[in-house]
Every structure is written in structure tokens, then in C-alpha cells.
Scaffold this motif. Sequence first.
Motif, PDB file in Angstrom:
ATOM      1  N   PHE A 143      16.073 -45.782  21.922  1.00 52.27           N
ATOM      2  CA  PHE A 143      14.829 -45.503  22.645  1.00 52.27           C
ATOM      3  C   PHE A 143      14.420 -46.672  23.541  1.00 52.27           C
ATOM      4  CE2 PHE A 143      14.045 -46.711  18.234  1.00 52.27           C
ATOM      5  CZ  PHE A 143      13.247 -47.827  18.358  1.00 52.27           C
ATOM      6  N   GLY A 171      13.084 -41.052  22.625  1.00 58.01           N
ATOM      7  CA  GLY A 171      12.946 -41.227  21.186  1.00 58.01           C
ATOM      8  C   GLY A 171      12.315 -40.014  20.519  1.00 58.01           C
ATOM      9  N   SER A 214      20.720 -43.910  16.837  1.00 58.32           N
ATOM     10  CA  SER A 214      19.442 -43.380  16.349  1.00 58.32           C
ATOM     11  C   SER A 214      19.119 -43.861  14.942  1.00 58.32           C
ATOM     12  CB  SER A 214      19.427 -41.847  16.410  1.00 58.32           C
ATOM     13  OG  SER A 214      20.322 -41.299  15.477  1.00 58.32           O
TER      14      SER A 214
END
Lengths: 636, 248
Positions: A228, A243, A425
Motif C-alpha cells: 500500500f 490497500g 500484502s
Amino acid sequence: MLDAKIPEGPLEEKWNYYKSHTKLVNPANRKKIDVIVVGTGLAGSAIAASLGEMGYRVKSFCFQDTARRAHSVAAQGGVNACKNYKNDGDSVFRMFYDTIKGGDFRSREANVYRLAECSANLIDQAVAQGVPFGREYAGYLNNRSFGGVQVSRTFYARGQTGQQLLLGAYQALMRQVHAGHVQLSTRHEMLELVVIDGKARGVIVRDLVTGALERHGAHAVVLATGGFGKIYFLSTLAMGCNGSAIWRAHKKGALIANPSWTQIHPTSLPQSGEYQSKLTLMSESLRNDGRIWVPKKEDDQRPPNQIPEEERDYYLERRYPAFGNLTPRDIASRAAKERIDAGYGIGPLKNAVYLDFSRAIGEQGEDKIREKYGNLFRMYQKITNVNAYTEPMRISPAAHFSMGGLWVDYELMTSIPGLYALGESNFADHGANRLGANSLLQACVDGYFIAPYTMANFLADEIRTGPIDTKHPAFEAAEEQVKAQLRMLENIQGKHPADYFHRNLGRVLYDKCGLSRSAAGLSSAIADIQQLRHDFYKQLYVPRGFAINTELEKAGRVADYLELGELMCHDALTRNESCGAHFREEYQTPDGEAMRNDKDFAFISAWEWQGANNPPLLHKEPLHFEFVTPTVRSYK
Amino acid sequence: MRIRLKIWRQESNETSGRMESYELKDVNEEMSFLEMLDVLNEQLMEKGIRPVEFDHDCREGICGQCGVMINGEPHGPLQHTTTCQLHMRTFRDGAEIYIEPFRADAFPVKCDLKIDRSAFDRIIQSGGFISVDTGQAPEANTTRISVPVAESAFDSAACIGCGACVAACKNASAALFTSAKITHLVKLPQGQTEAQERVLKMVSQMDAEGFGHCTNTEACEAACPQEISVLNIARMNWEYNKAHIMRK
């Protein structure tokens, strides 16, 4: 409460032990199991293809117009693997140690060891897929060195390693789509996670062409949605990177770990104006032959080639003689910021430093440099109109990689059972600073070699569950919530588009939660972000009533960033030490190096959502170092 | 810089489109072409006009998602450059710029400059891969590949799938795209086992998608941001004929 589920036993036997004892799903039962994979980068394509090959029924989603465009495609320099082809002393343990040290001793030993252990397999897999790695004249695979290590373990495909690895994974995915094992939906964005009886059971996605919302159920959900770093607005990331998937999972109960640890990459192109939308990365591999310097004289206006050698400050070589221009990224970026802030920055906005190839060209010849970096020099010329063979490049630090992300255990499962997070992630392997060429590795290893085993351990108990009913009230509620949010964003009809708020958020984060942070700065950043969020919901403008609506997509992502940004500041504020990319001004040595505090902060900060108007709740997962001793990370 | 724009506006696949005129007064020559469109969109929104939809993502020339016709040329006037890597310094002050989507029957327009290139995915699905499951791979250095072979396979593998080759071709042929993948894989020893089946399936899928035939105008190579050579097409044709003969 936080159980990382690290297997017992010696470090080098943990993963083998796990694999030998994990539950399995019989091939005949796999076709009864549905898995959703969000994201088609290296981690997402790799797990979707691998599960498809094994016989599971997979649904894969990406927001791009085809799976091959996911941002893994843009990684330039290479992928690490300890093959020890160079006979220069590499080993699994050394790679593990380099990575855990590079991460400033803020990652789990077992995870990092496994990353190094699986690295060699990845090169085999990629070569078999047809990835055209660089080779030596005898036909064997070649390696280059990268920041933060003293061996050559980086495999590369010119300056397009990410593209070539991704095409390998994409092609494997396409093969499974053709075989009917994977159902792929492009131009679909995940907007909500559906949790039933405490387990992740599906997603709500929006078809970005028709605007319709869709429900998809599955026995497990994998988020492989990348980092992000785009939260800083100006970053090396693609425009669509976001995100939102992890943030919406967070609001459904998944913990986020170490969110403030963002890698600021030292060699990106500097900002040149207000309109700017992104900062283009120049591969770290350039630091193999390029020398970084600024003028010794403050505010020196002379063109670089007229500044004599003795009036140049090669500050990395000066401060870190052992590693020189190949210091890890956090150190190189911070050293650049230090010079720029002190008034020695170069370029029209005085926001850059030089990356100079004149010595390398003198020693090796221009042809050799062109062979190694030709595409990067060409890209540099296209963007800046400057020929870097005759004049040094201007480079500057830029937000790049999220070391933080969804908290996962050893099995890569988040705190919501059945919800997995892979690749960038998740937070797992890079500690407080990622080493160059380890991100492609981690994404691939998570997708090809770890999750296929660990997910079976969960899915083995799902063979009697039957298909997930998307008429369940939890799906109804999730879809209604998404619908309401979209309607609300469209109906504000204020005066500023989403980018306006995003740019302002980025400015706050660069200033106060970027390369250096302080308690005062972070507290004021939290207030700034809260105000910005307030304004967003009063003044946002989104064109209303169109099926294809990029502004609506952006608005949803910025709404999430405005909450995630605040969490980053909370995270940075509670960590009263400096480690890796997290540099707190209050905690530094007299010569400006990071001062880590292992006594009080050898833990992972995992945050729990408490509602929009409440501060987040901190859970600590202690880090135990059984096999290495944390040392002061010195590259001098 | 002052720029006059004529842009293709089309709300959806079902509606018809038209060219609309816009003007930008303060364009900075350091801006990228897409940043110029960002600025245009901000100004359109201020006036309550629907912003121009266009595809883009990485903005560094590698993802292949951007791509429009600029004054009749795919990706605009600079050779071997994607739309996102084109900068406004390429245009003169007062220039009139026509912007349209890539046009081909196999690439239907979705909205304004956004098109559907999923036909390319289906060509890859039909055989543009080496069939190796995760875990089957042998030790990487057991197969030696000489530098010239690896490099030339790379030249073909560098395709970013943007579709400029199709847009540039008067027949809207996808021969360059398809042949680049066929050539990449057939040049490597790992790709040879499936070579025959691959070329037959991919060519047949390419035809089924409604792309036109290649008539060797070489417009595709001239428009390709990755400098993919038309020799890939020759290689594809050779492999295709060989596969046909071998099959009988």
C-alpha cells in the motif's frame, strides 16, 4: 492470544517437519473445495495456478484488464536465491542471516529461514516455465550482487525480472483457466470480505465495467493484493495499487502488523512538479556500478560535470566504507535525506542526489554498461531528456514497499480462520527493512511453495462443508454495506476529486511518517489525517451514475487510505525505538545511526480495528531469537 | 504550453461515440502525456463534465495497460515508447492532438479510450505456456542455454501485451503478439516438447478472435514499444507450416 504456530525443533528442520505432518486433502476431494484468490501478481497467480493444478476449484480476481499487468511486473533488478552457483560462500543459513539482519532483527526466525530454504526451488520452477534469466557464456545461470549482502545470489532477467517472472506465473495461471480449474475475473475489485461463523467464506466484488456487485463464496479466501505504498500518493507503485482489500479484511477482524514500516527506495527519479502522478524507480542494481554523491559545497549551482572530483562528497562511501554504495535501502535513503535536508540537494527543487557512472564507464567501457543497464538508461532519457552516459542521473528517495501488512502466522493465515495473506500484502518476512530482490522471492515462495501446503491443513477440515451459500445473511449484509458506501461516496457531490485528498494525505505521511519520524510529528499527523478524513466526507466529488467510473474506484481506495494512514501513525508513535525503515529522531546515536531497543521492542505490533472513532488496539507478538543473536546492524 | 485536444468520447459499448474538443492552457512540457490527461480530467470535473476514461497503471512502460492512438499513431509520435512514457515536450506549443482508442474488431471499446483486450489472454490460454506444474521442475542448471539463445528468447518475451501492434495494422492482425510468445517459448529447450501443439492452437485461437491476417506491412514492429521484431512472425509461420507437415 497471538499464536504464530511456529513448529518446534531445530531451525533447519521446522519446515520439513511441518510439511511431513500437515493434513492433506485427497485428490478426489479437492474438486469439492472452492478457493478465492484476490490479486494476480506473483503471489496470487502462483497460488491460483498451483491450487488449480492440484485440482481445487479456484476463482481469481484482479482489477486490471488482464492478469499480466499486476504490479509485480514492474520489479526490475532481480530475485535472490541461495544456489551458491558462484561458490562464494552462500548457504541457506547465510541468506537467512542476511535477510533477518537486513530486516534489523524484527522478523520471525522460522519464517525467514523458510524463505531462504525455498528460494532455490523457485529458480528451478521459473526456468522450467521459460523465464529467460541472464546467463553466462557457458550457458549456466548468472548472478549479480545486490544491496546488503556480500555474495552474488541475485538472478535477473535484464532489468525486467519482475515482468518475466510474472509472465511465467501468468502463463501457468492461463493454462489453468483453459483447463477450467481457475475462473478468472479481470476488471473486478474486491470491496468486502464475508465472514460466516468466524471463518472467511467469500467476497463482494464490483465489476468495474458494468458497475454491478457480485457475491462469491468459497471455503477459503487468499488475499494477494500487494503493498500500500501508494498511500504516499507519490510512490514507485502503479496508479491502481491500493490497500483496500487488506483494509476491509482488517475491519472484519484481521489484524494488521507493523503498518508504518514502509521502505523508501533510494534510487527513484525526483519529483519535478505538482501535477506529478508517480516517481519512477531506477533499479537498485545501478548501485553496483553507480557512485552516489552530492557537492561538498552547499547550494552548488554548477552542472555536475564541472564539479571537480575533490569537491564531491561520496557520502555513502564516506560513512559506510564496508558496503559503500551497496548499503541497504533504508540506510541509503536516510543518508540521502540527511544530505538533502542539510542543503546539499541538487536539481531545480534541490530534492535529489547524483548517481554517477563515469568511473564505471571509464573502467568497463560504455558498451558494458549499456549491456547491463541499457533499458534503465533509455528509460531515464525518455523521462528526463538527459543522457546518463555523459551526465550523472538525478535520484531521490520514494515510497516503495510495505514491510507491514496483514498479520499472518507460520501458515500465512491471518487472524481470521480461512483468510490467507500472501506476498507483499502480509507482513511476515522482511522485518523492518526488506533487502533488494527479496520481494519477488517472497511473493513467489508464498504462492508456489508455502500456501499450497499450509492451506491444505485448513481445507482438509472443509471437505464435508459443501458449497458456500451466497444467500446467507452475511453475504446480504456485506453487499448492502458496499452498496451504501458507494452511494454515499457518489452523493457527497463536493468540490474536490479523490486525488486532492490523496495528495494531501501523501504530503502528511512523507513529512511526518516517512524517512524520519518524531512523537510530535506523528501526533500532529494523526490530527491532520482526522481533519482530512472529515473534509473528505464533506467535500469529495465523484461523478454520479456511470458504470465505468474511475473516480468512484479511486474514492473508495482513498477512503481506506485515510483510515490506514492514521493507523500507520499510531504504529510509528508507539514504537519508541529506531529500527530499519522506522527511524525515530528521538532514538539515534550521536553519528545519526538508528538506535534499536531490543529490551522493550523485540515484538511485532499487531493492530486490531476498534471502529472509526476509537484508537486501534495493540497486540504484541514477542520475537524470540533462538538461533541468531541480534546485533547492532553495522554496514560501516 | 497551450494544447488543443480532440478526444473520442463513448459512454459504453452500447452507445455510439464522437470526437469532442477540449483545450488546456497551462501544460508543462515536463508532464507525461497521461499526467496531461489527469489535469484535463480535473478541469472537466470542475465543470461537471464526465472525465475521460483511459487505461493505465504502472506509468513506467512495463505493464502494458496504457495505450491510445495519438494523431493516428499507437502510443503517439515517439518510437518504441508507451503512452505513459511520452512527455509533452514532444509536442509543440499550440499543437492539436487527436486521441482515440486502439481500434480493432477484436478489441471492443468499453468506454472512451478503454478497450477490451481479453482476446490476447485467450490466445495465451490456448497454448502460450510451458506445461509444468509447481514442483515438477528439475535443477535449473541442468539445462545450459547459450547467451545468444537466451537473449533472443528474451527479445521475444519482452512483449508487454499492450495491443499497439494490432492497432497499427491495417488488417488488425495479432500476428506480432502471437508470434512473440510462440518464438519466446520455441527458442528455449524447455519449450520444444509442446512446440507443435502450441503453434497450431495459438494460431487457431488468434483467427477465432477475429484478428485479421498478416500481410507483411511491418507497421506492427514500427509501433511496438518493446521493439519486437517482425522476424517473430516469420518464425511463427515456419513453425506453423512445420507443425502441419509433421502432423501428417
